[in-house]
Motif scaffolding. Structure first.
Motif, PDB file in Angstrom:
ATOM      1  N   LYS B  16       0.828  -1.206   0.000  1.00 29.14           N
ATOM      2  CA  LYS B  16       0.000   0.000   0.000  1.00 29.14           C
ATOM      3  C   LYS B  16       0.864   1.258   0.000  1.00 29.14           C
ATOM      4  N   SER B  20      -0.357   5.128  -0.401  1.00 23.26           N
ATOM      5  CA  SER B  20      -1.094   5.468   0.822  1.00 23.26           C
ATOM      6  C   SER B  20      -0.949   6.941   1.200  1.00 23.26           C
ATOM      7  N   THR B 170      -5.856   1.898  -1.834  1.00 30.02           N
ATOM      8  CA  THR B 170      -5.813   2.891  -0.759  1.00 30.02           C
ATOM      9  C   THR B 170      -6.892   3.952  -0.920  1.00 30.02           C
ATOM     10  N   LYS B 207      -4.057   1.495   9.129  1.00 27.49           N
ATOM     11  CA  LYS B 207      -4.428   2.854   8.720  1.00 27.49           C
ATOM     12  C   LYS B 207      -4.636   3.725   9.959  1.00 27.49           C
TER      13      LYS B 207
END
Ligand code: SF4
Ligand code: SF4
Lengths: 304, 440
Positions: B16, B20, B170, B207
């Motif tokens: 990611k 991201s 993402t 996250k």
């Protein structure tokens, strides 16, 4: 922006790095500490028997596949593992040709006649070993003490003459790979961390033996370390192909192995019993898989 | 923070980091859009425009035709040049409206509500339906249908899915970070629509920024934000419910049966936008990523934009592309025609280089049981594969083939590189076919 050479295949589009070959080579690598300990205790005999057995296993596999005009798949490492396992389960003084014969039986009778890798119901190394025991009973139960050529007829499990620390480090008579608990544990840790060993089988197996030893007033440490239990529970019973694929099934399998071993050791006429306990449970594996199907998500739940 | 986990699942490389920290960029509308009338699960929308018609931005061009369907709107203003079958991401030809963009973005008059939380449940539902909103996590199930569960089930929880467990993607993460307020508003609107009094927003623990922002705004609204184990498929509806609430959706049943409604975070955002501004669903955020793309990005893309425009906007390919995938690497669909348009359900465009695209020769199964251990619905994939290969459909069904969620974990993990899921799909098709024969 050319689109025509794009690969079209269904999801998932990525795969885990692990392969069958890597798994087999991991098992081989985990056997190295055991082999090293065996070589330290028993010298050249350890190299002689393990190399002979491994080469014979791979050679038999290649020969059999060639005769049946199939692709030679010895690079998958499974024959190497079978050969090493068999070699390490042999007494140090066994003649080389017997090891070669055992490896041949293991591969051809134990594996290839069933269709090769993945199709054999029994652990091939144990099939080879069982045939050797039946054919050469004396040679297969003649042990030498470590660091000498002194012949003895008994492993500590039978003789009862060894200190606990000797049992742990392995300076006792026995088959090449089974004497050193330390080396076996090291190998087991390698397998576990590489995700190749399901803890349920060895824990169920060893746990059952411990419980029954306590119940029947046997010396727990001797039962655990004096024979081939540890080696068998870590390396033989955990053979993927011949053990159950369900989580509960693996508990049943391990506990079943332990029960049979206890029965043979405590009440049978054989001193050991490891080989037969695992082979018998191998035979039950398809049934165990059927009986222990996991409950599917969302089955047997009620609406709110 | 307690991490919510579930049994099974796998840990593919998440990758990611490519995107991201890339803010969402607005991709300009293309010269021409191709808007399929089937972008959702269910029946196609019926065209309400014909060749030669002038259309406005946001104008309805396809009407929901059936109980399970969703309406479709123009993502540009301009002229309809064709209503004809065009290739779509599923590899088939789908009736589509082709519109030449006049570049003016002349919009239909839209009526929003300055404080949408004042809207009644019925008003929210009708706005969601009118806006053609579908599940934006990938499955594209019409949201209005989900908001009308069978009468006898009381919805207790709205579970907002912010897990985004597919590697590379993402888009949802960026939405949670950049449009936090609208995500929360959307959650409240969706909860109000179904009368749910509890809202839980579940986000994968990788996250932290999104979790922090959501928590900061959620506090005052009795919304709980929970962290999920970093594991695929944490965002699978059944896995999510099990991990967060400890409940299981009955086999072949619906989450509403156990009092749960699951919605994706981007769907919540779209709901908030639709209720506040009256704007229908004509654009979405997606991630363009992979080692085969020059500048991995998160884009806000108009529905109907050809894949190749999106890829160009991300700097084009690096070398020869091996595979172009609509969606993520675990469940996405491989593409061969890059003229196919972005539709509502496209959460990402993934370009894998030749090096990443490996072809495998399946080897014999070594009964390692990894497929059994990773199956998040507790099936025995290896058994179903075996029965499928032997045409034993009854056995395949008995072993739960129809419960498979096609997550791909089994095929992913198999060291012998067996095509487990492919065979399970074959079994599912055959079982459905046999059932149809029996009932007809
Ligand atoms: S993961 Fe592959 S090799 Fe292992 S049991 Fe399943 S099908 Fe067999
Ligand atoms: S059998 Fe279906 S649900 Fe289970 S791991 Fe495979 S694809 Fe996923």
């Amino acid at each position: 922006m050319e689109g025509t050479r794009l690969v079209l295949s269904p999801s998932p589009h990525v795969r885990d790095e692990d392969t069958t070959q890597k798994i087999m080579l991991t098992v081989a690598a985990a056997l190295v500490p055991v082999w090293a300990a065996a070589t330290y205790f028993f010298g050249f005999d350890s190299i002689r028997l393990v190399v002979a057995s491994a080469l014979a296993a791979m050679g038999s596999e290649a020969l059999f596949l060639a005769l049946r005009r199939k692709p030679i798949t010895i690079s998958d490492g499974s024959a190497l593992v079978t050969g090493m396992l068999l070699g390490l389960s042999l007494p140090p003084s066994l003649p080389t040709w017997m090891a070669v014969f055992g490896a041949f039986v293991a591969i051809v009778v134990g594996k290839q006649v069933f269709g090769g890798l993945g199709y054999n119901p029994f652990n091939p190394a144990l099939v080879g070993r069982a045939v050797l025991v039946a054919s050469f009973a004396t040679q297969m139960t003649t042990w030498t003490a470590p660091f000498t050529d002194a012949v003895t007829q008994a492993t500590p499990l039978v003789s009862g003459t060894a200190g606990y620390s000797e049992l742990f480090f392995g300076t006792v008579p026995g088959s090449l790979g089974e004497t050193s608990a330390l080396a076996i544990l090291l190998g087991g840790i390698i397998l576990f961390y590489r995700g190749v060993l399901d803890y349920r089988i060895p824990v169920g197996f060893i746990g059952t033996v411990v419980v029954f030893s306590l119940l029947f007033g046997q010396d727990v440490v001797y039962q655990l370390l004096g024979g081939s239990l540890l080696f068998g529970a870590v390396f033989m019973a955990t053979d993927m192909v011949t053990s159950p694929i369900t989580p509960v099934g693996r508990w049943v399998f391990g506990i079943g192995c332990g029960l049979i071993l206890v029965v043979i050791r405590f009440w049978g006429s054989l001193p050991e019993g490891l080989t037969y306990s695992i082979l018998l449970m191998n035979a039950l594996t398809p049934l165990i898989n059927r009986w222990t199907r996991p409950r599917i998500y969302g089955r047997g739940v009620k609406d709110a | 923070m307690k991490i919510r986990n579930f049994r099974g699942g796998v840990h593919p490389e998440y990758n990611k980091h490519f995107t991201s920290d890339k803010p969402i960029k607005v991709l300009p509308a293309p010269k021409q859009v191709v808007i399929p009338l089937t972008q959702h699960t269910g029946a196609a929308a019926e065209p309400t425009v014909a060749k030669g018609d002038a259309v406005l931005l946001g104008q309805e061009i396809g009407k929901a035709s059936h109980a399970v369907s969703a309406s479709v709107h123009s993502s540009v203003s301009g002229t309809v040049v064709a209503v004809e079958p065009r290739p779509a991401i599923n590899g088939r030809s789908v009736l589509s409206v082709v519109i030449d963009n006049d570049g003016r973005d002349a919009a239909e008059s839209m009526s929003g509500h300055h404080d949408p939380i004042q809207l009644s449940a019925e008003e929210i539902k009708s706005r969601v339906e009118a806006a053609g909103i579908v599940g934006l996590g990938g499955a594209a199930f019409p949201t209005s249908v989900k908001l009308n569960p069978p009468e006898d089930y009381k919805i207790e929880y709205l579970l907002l899915n912010g897990s985004e467990c597919e590697p590379y993607l993402t888009a949802d993460q960026r939405i949670m970070e950049e449009h936090t307020e609208d995500v929360i508003l959307g959650a409240k609107l969706l909860a109000k629509a179904v009368g749910a009094d509890k809202i839980v927003i579940a986000v994968e623990a990788n996250k932290p920024e999104a979790i922090k922002k959501l928590q900061a705004l959620a506090g005052s609204h009795q919304i709980e934000v929970v962290a999920l184990a970093i594991k695929y498929p944490a965002g699978g509806e059944k896995q999510l419910i099990k991990a967060v609430l400890g409940r299981e959706v009955p086999s072949h049943g619906l989450p509403s049966q156990i009092g749960v409604l699951v919605q994706n975070v981007q769907t919540a955002w779209a709901t908030a936008v639709a209720c506040r501004t009256g704007k229908p669903l004509i654009e979405r955020v997606l991630t363009v990523s992979g080692d085969g793309i020059k500048e991995p990005s998160n884009f806000l893309v108009r529905v109907g934009t050809p894949f190749k425009d999106v890829i160009e906007a991300a700097g084009g390919f690096v070398g020869e592309p091996g595979k172009v995938i609509a969606g993520g690497p675990m469940m996405g669909l491989a593409q061969f025609d890059l003229d196919v348009p972005v539709v509502k359900g496209v959460s990402g465009i993934l370009v894998l280089s030749n090096k990443m695209v490996k072809q495998y020769e399946p080897l014999p199964c070594i009964k390692c049981a990894r497929c059994v251990d990773v199956c998040p619905v507790y099936l025995m994939p290896v058994r179903i594969e075996l029965y499928a290969m032997n045409g034993m459909w009854d056995h395949a069904e008995d072993y739960g083939a129809m419960d498979c969620i096609e997550c791909g974990c089994c095929t992913y993990i198999c060291p012998s590189k067996r095509e487990l899921l492919d065979w399970i799909r074959v079994a599912k098709t055959e079982i459905v076919e046999a059932q149809r024969r029996q009932t007809s």
